[in-house]
Structures are given as structure tokens and as C-alpha cells.
Design a protein around this motif. Sequence first.
Motif, PDB file in Angstrom:
ATOM      1  N   ASP A  22      -0.905  55.717 157.568  1.00  6.71           N
ATOM      2  CA  ASP A  22      -1.871  54.909 156.820  1.00  6.71           C
ATOM      3  C   ASP A  22      -3.162  55.708 156.671  1.00  6.71           C
ATOM      4  N   ILE A  23      -3.459  56.105 155.437  1.00  8.03           N
ATOM      5  CA  ILE A  23      -4.623  56.966 155.169  1.00  8.03           C
ATOM      6  C   ILE A  23      -5.876  56.110 154.962  1.00  8.03           C
ATOM      7  N   GLY A  24      -6.960  56.463 155.654  1.00  5.56           N
ATOM      8  CA  GLY A  24      -8.205  55.679 155.575  1.00  5.56           C
ATOM      9  C   GLY A  24      -7.988  54.311 156.208  1.00  5.56           C
ATOM     10  N   CYS A  25      -7.437  54.338 157.438  1.00  6.54           N
ATOM     11  CA  CYS A  25      -6.963  53.104 158.093  1.00  6.54           C
ATOM     12  C   CYS A  25      -8.090  52.221 158.588  1.00  6.54           C
ATOM     13  N   GLY A  26      -9.340  52.692 158.554  1.00  9.24           N
ATOM     14  CA  GLY A  26     -10.452  51.866 159.035  1.00  9.24           C
ATOM     15  C   GLY A  26     -10.251  51.514 160.501  1.00  9.24           C
ATOM     16  N   MET A  34      -7.846  49.853 161.742  1.00 15.50           N
ATOM     17  CA  MET A  34      -6.400  49.702 162.013  1.00 15.50           C
ATOM     18  C   MET A  34      -5.961  48.237 161.994  1.00 15.50           C
ATOM     19  N   PHE A  35      -6.829  47.298 161.618  1.00 18.82           N
ATOM     20  CA  PHE A  35      -6.387  45.920 161.776  1.00 18.82           C
ATOM     21  C   PHE A  35      -5.263  45.569 160.805  1.00 18.82           C
ATOM     22  N   LYS A  36      -5.236  46.195 159.627  1.00 16.44           N
ATOM     23  CA  LYS A  36      -4.089  45.975 158.730  1.00 16.44           C
ATOM     24  C   LYS A  36      -2.899  46.840 159.151  1.00 16.44           C
ATOM     25  N   VAL A  56      -5.031  57.500 159.980  1.00 12.42           N
ATOM     26  CA  VAL A  56      -5.951  58.644 159.905  1.00 12.42           C
ATOM     27  C   VAL A  56      -7.253  58.146 159.282  1.00 12.42           C
ATOM     28  N   GLU A  57      -8.386  58.536 159.901  1.00 21.40           N
ATOM     29  CA  GLU A  57      -9.670  57.936 159.527  1.00 21.40           C
ATOM     30  C   GLU A  57     -10.812  58.911 159.859  1.00 21.40           C
ATOM     31  N   PRO A  58     -11.725  59.158 158.906  1.00 17.98           N
ATOM     32  CA  PRO A  58     -12.796  60.117 159.186  1.00 17.98           C
ATOM     33  C   PRO A  58     -14.061  59.516 159.826  1.00 17.98           C
ATOM     34  N   ASN A  59     -14.294  58.216 159.652  1.00 21.71           N
ATOM     35  CA  ASN A  59     -15.559  57.616 160.104  1.00 21.71           C
ATOM     36  C   ASN A  59     -15.500  57.356 161.620  1.00 21.71           C
ATOM     37  N   ARG A 101     -17.200  55.670 163.722  1.00 19.42           N
ATOM     38  CA  ARG A 101     -17.356  54.301 164.227  1.00 19.42           C
ATOM     39  C   ARG A 101     -16.096  53.472 163.946  1.00 19.42           C
ATOM     40  N   MET A 102     -15.514  53.674 162.768  1.00 19.06           N
ATOM     41  CA  MET A 102     -14.241  53.013 162.452  1.00 19.06           C
ATOM     42  C   MET A 102     -13.164  53.459 163.443  1.00 19.06           C
ATOM     43  N   LEU A 103     -13.168  54.772 163.685  1.00 13.92           N
ATOM     44  CA  LEU A 103     -12.174  55.375 164.581  1.00 13.92           C
ATOM     45  C   LEU A 103     -12.292  54.778 165.985  1.00 13.92           C
ATOM     46  N   ALA A 108      -8.353  61.442 163.908  1.00 13.91           N
ATOM     47  CA  ALA A 108      -9.452  61.759 162.993  1.00 13.91           C
ATOM     48  C   ALA A 108      -8.929  62.656 161.882  1.00 13.91           C
ATOM     49  N   GLY A 109      -9.368  62.398 160.659  1.00 12.11           N
ATOM     50  CA  GLY A 109      -8.952  63.278 159.569  1.00 12.11           C
ATOM     51  C   GLY A 109      -9.292  62.669 158.229  1.00 12.11           C
ATOM     52  N   ARG A 110      -9.149  63.476 157.192  1.00  7.60           N
ATOM     53  CA  ARG A 110      -9.512  63.056 155.844  1.00  7.60           C
ATOM     54  C   ARG A 110      -8.308  63.152 154.919  1.00  7.60           C
ATOM     55  N   ALA A 111      -8.338  62.286 153.891  1.00 14.18           N
ATOM     56  CA  ALA A 111      -7.251  62.236 152.910  1.00 14.18           C
ATOM     57  C   ALA A 111      -7.019  63.592 152.233  1.00 14.18           C
ATOM     58  N   GLU A 112      -8.107  64.353 152.039  1.00 14.97           N
ATOM     59  CA  GLU A 112      -8.025  65.606 151.270  1.00 14.97           C
ATOM     60  C   GLU A 112      -7.406  66.734 152.072  1.00 14.97           C
ATOM     61  N   MET A 164      -4.680  51.733 151.764  1.00 15.69           N
ATOM     62  CA  MET A 164      -5.162  50.392 151.447  1.00 15.69           C
ATOM     63  C   MET A 164      -6.675  50.454 151.203  1.00 15.69           C
ATOM     64  N   LEU A 165      -7.030  50.471 149.923  1.00 11.18           N
ATOM     65  CA  LEU A 165      -8.438  50.477 149.508  1.00 11.18           C
ATOM     66  C   LEU A 165      -9.220  51.642 150.097  1.00 11.18           C
ATOM     67  N   ALA A 166      -8.584  52.793 150.183  1.00  9.86           N
ATOM     68  CA  ALA A 166      -9.227  53.983 150.740  1.00  9.86           C
ATOM     69  C   ALA A 166      -8.978  55.160 149.795  1.00  9.86           C
ATOM     70  N   PRO A 167      -9.743  56.251 149.959  1.00 13.46           N
ATOM     71  CA  PRO A 167      -9.506  57.427 149.115  1.00 13.46           C
ATOM     72  C   PRO A 167      -8.130  58.041 149.389  1.00 13.46           C
TER      73      PRO A 167
HETATM   74  C1  LIG Z   1     -12.576  49.912 152.287  1.00  8.38           C
HETATM   75  S1  LIG Z   1     -12.153  50.738 153.764  1.00  8.38           S
HETATM   76  C2  LIG Z   1     -10.436  50.256 153.937  1.00  8.38           C
HETATM   77  C3  LIG Z   1      -9.947  50.354 155.341  1.00  8.38           C
HETATM   78  C4  LIG Z   1      -8.524  49.857 155.588  1.00  8.38           C
HETATM   79  N1  LIG Z   1      -7.555  50.681 154.887  1.00  8.38           N
HETATM   80  C5  LIG Z   1      -8.386  48.406 155.154  1.00  8.38           C
HETATM   81  O1  LIG Z   1      -7.743  48.153 154.128  1.00  8.38           O
HETATM   82  O2  LIG Z   1      -8.918  47.535 155.840  1.00  8.38           O
HETATM   83  C6  LIG Z   1     -12.060  52.444 153.271  1.00  8.38           C
HETATM   84  C7  LIG Z   1     -11.774  53.360 154.446  1.00  8.38           C
HETATM   85  O3  LIG Z   1     -11.577  54.673 153.937  1.00  8.38           O
HETATM   86  C8  LIG Z   1     -12.226  55.578 154.829  1.00  8.38           C
HETATM   87  N2  LIG Z   1     -12.500  56.855 154.118  1.00  8.38           N
HETATM   88  C9  LIG Z   1     -13.618  57.225 153.454  1.00  8.38           C
HETATM   89  N3  LIG Z   1     -13.480  58.477 152.970  1.00  8.38           N
HETATM   90  C10 LIG Z   1     -12.242  58.906 153.334  1.00  8.38           C
HETATM   91  C11 LIG Z   1     -11.514  60.116 153.152  1.00  8.38           C
HETATM   92  N4  LIG Z   1     -12.036  61.136 152.471  1.00  8.38           N
HETATM   93  N5  LIG Z   1     -10.278  60.199 153.686  1.00  8.38           N
HETATM   94  C12 LIG Z   1      -9.744  59.166 154.363  1.00  8.38           C
HETATM   95  N6  LIG Z   1     -10.384  58.007 154.575  1.00  8.38           N
HETATM   96  C13 LIG Z   1     -11.615  57.864 154.071  1.00  8.38           C
HETATM   97  C14 LIG Z   1     -13.472  54.835 155.241  1.00  8.38           C
HETATM   98  O4  LIG Z   1     -14.072  55.388 156.381  1.00  8.38           O
HETATM   99  C15 LIG Z   1     -12.909  53.431 155.443  1.00  8.38           C
HETATM  100  O5  LIG Z   1     -12.413  53.262 156.729  1.00  8.38           O
END
Ligand SMILES: C[S@@+](CC[C@H](N)C(=O)[O-])C[C@H]1O[C@@H](n2cnc3c(N)ncnc32)[C@H](O)[C@@H]1O
Length: 240
Positions: free
Chosen positions: A39-43, A45-47, A61-64, A66-68, A87-91, A106-109
Motif C-alpha cells: 500500500d503506497i502512501g499508507c498514511g 495504516m488504518f485502511k 510505505v509512507e514518507p511522512n 509523523r504518519m509513519l 519509510a519510503g516514497r512512491a517515486e 488510496m488517495l496518495a501519490p
Molecule cells: C491523503 S493521504 C492518504 C493516506 C491513506 N492512503 C488513506 O487513504 O487514508 C496521502 C498520503 O500520501 C503520503 N505521501 C505524500 N507524498 C508521497 C510520496 N511521494 N510517496 C508516497 N506517499 C506520499 C502522505 O504522507 C499521506 O500519508
Amino acid sequence: MGYTEAYESDLIRGDQDPLPWRLRAEITALALGTDRLLDIGCGTMFKTLALAPLVRQVVGVEPNPRMLAQAHTNITASAVGNAVVVAGRAEQLPFPDSSFDLVTVMLAPHDTSEISRVLRPGGRAVLEKIGDRDKWNFKTEFGADDHGPRGQFADLDQGQRAREYEDEFAGLFDRVEVREGFWATYYSRTGLELLLEQTSAIRGFDPVADKAVLDRICQEWTTHRGIKTIQNRMLIQAWK
Ligand SMILES: C[S@@+](CC[C@H](N)C(=O)[O-])C[C@H]1O[C@@H](n2cnc3c(N)ncnc32)[C@H](O)[C@@H]1O
């Protein structure tokens, strides 16, 4: 965007009409019990944690930071034994090629070529993304700054984003399906402020500096259910 407890609050989600699809059901339909899911950008992890019973392992995987940190707390507090977060980024995903069967966003980059790289042949991807007409009535009220319209995607033609996703995935996957959905949602003023503070919908949103805009939105769009907007999302499903 910093994590606060408000991120998991119902206020930020508003009072929603029925959604055009159920994301969990869409993921369930593509998940196999033997899958390793990323799950990329998992925030927090609640979902993601809710997906753990469907598969062999879930990896967030999540870069922020505080989210982590909150994701680690949520994993520990849950009864889920097959979930980890890194920890990590989508790119630049910190995983070898072909190491997952299913990728969710889910709503992440996301970065389509990175998703394709970490998926094994036969792997699947499910992404839910914000559409280019999401909360359009709010975005147009915030106008432009030196960098252009402050509302995310406010400079795109309707349907443009969906076509771009189709092209992006078609180049790297065997099959791609993009669906677009719209539904009404009603916010309280507090919920709306939380939403704009916690998401990237409006660049540089500041509840104090933007008070006049918020007042105008409330005046124009308040109904008996709350401050009305139309949400627009896209569901992308791709098979490698
Ligand atoms: C709107 S939140 C969605 C979080 C979670 N997927 C959800 O649906 O509840 C967007 C998430 O993407 C993360 N994010 C921001 N830039 C990112 C990147 N370059 N790669 C991966 N995640 C990233 C943010 O830190 C945040 O946790």
C-alpha cells in the motif's frame, strides 16, 4: 501535511451520499489469500490494516515521519500479525523488482513505472485517485496565487486526468480500466477547515488568512445537511 489526530476523524470525511464504488470490495475482488500486498502512501495504516485479513502480508510505505510513527502505533495496537510499514516514497520504492502481487494506492501519490517494477508478472494494481472535478465549487472560490490556481487540478479540463491515467498504465500493463465517480458530500465548517488543513486540495490553505473565502463558501453552499460539495474520484485497476 502534518499528521494530527484529526486525520482519522469522521468530521474530515463529512456526511456522504452513497459512493460510486466500495474500494474495499474492489480490492477484495482482486486479492488472493497468497498475495503480498503493498500500500503506497499508507498514511497511518488504518485502511491498510483492514486489508490484512485478505492476503498473506500487507506492507505499507509512507514518507511522512509523523504518519509513519502513528502507523507503527496502529499496527502494534491492532491484532494484525501480518502487517509492516516502512519509510519510503512512491517515486523510489525501497523494494526489489517483482516483489509484490497486489499494489494499492488510496488517495496518495503514485509512480506508474515503480508500481509496474515491484509487481510480479500477473500482478494487479488498484488505485483510487482524486478526480479533476473534485470539490470544484470550493476550489474555484480560492482563486490563484503566483503559481497558478490554488485548487489541485483546477487548471485541467474535465476528463483530462482520466485519459492521462489510461495512457500511463496502458504502456506498462496488459489491461487497464479507469472508472470515474461523483457524489455529494456535506461538511460542517470545522470539518471543512480540517479537510483543507490536512489535505493538499488548496495550496497554502490558512484558516485565518482564508477566512473571507471560507465565509463566502459557507454563505453560498450551506444546505440543511451542511456545506455541500461534489466529490470526484477515479478508480484505476490494472493487470500486469
Ligand atoms: C491523503 S493521504 C492518504 C493516506 C491513506 N492512503 C488513506 O487513504 O487514508 C496521502 C498520503 O500520501 C503520503 N505521501 C505524500 N507524498 C508521497 C510520496 N511521494 N510517496 C508516497 N506517499 C506520499 C502522505 O504522507 C499521506 O500519508
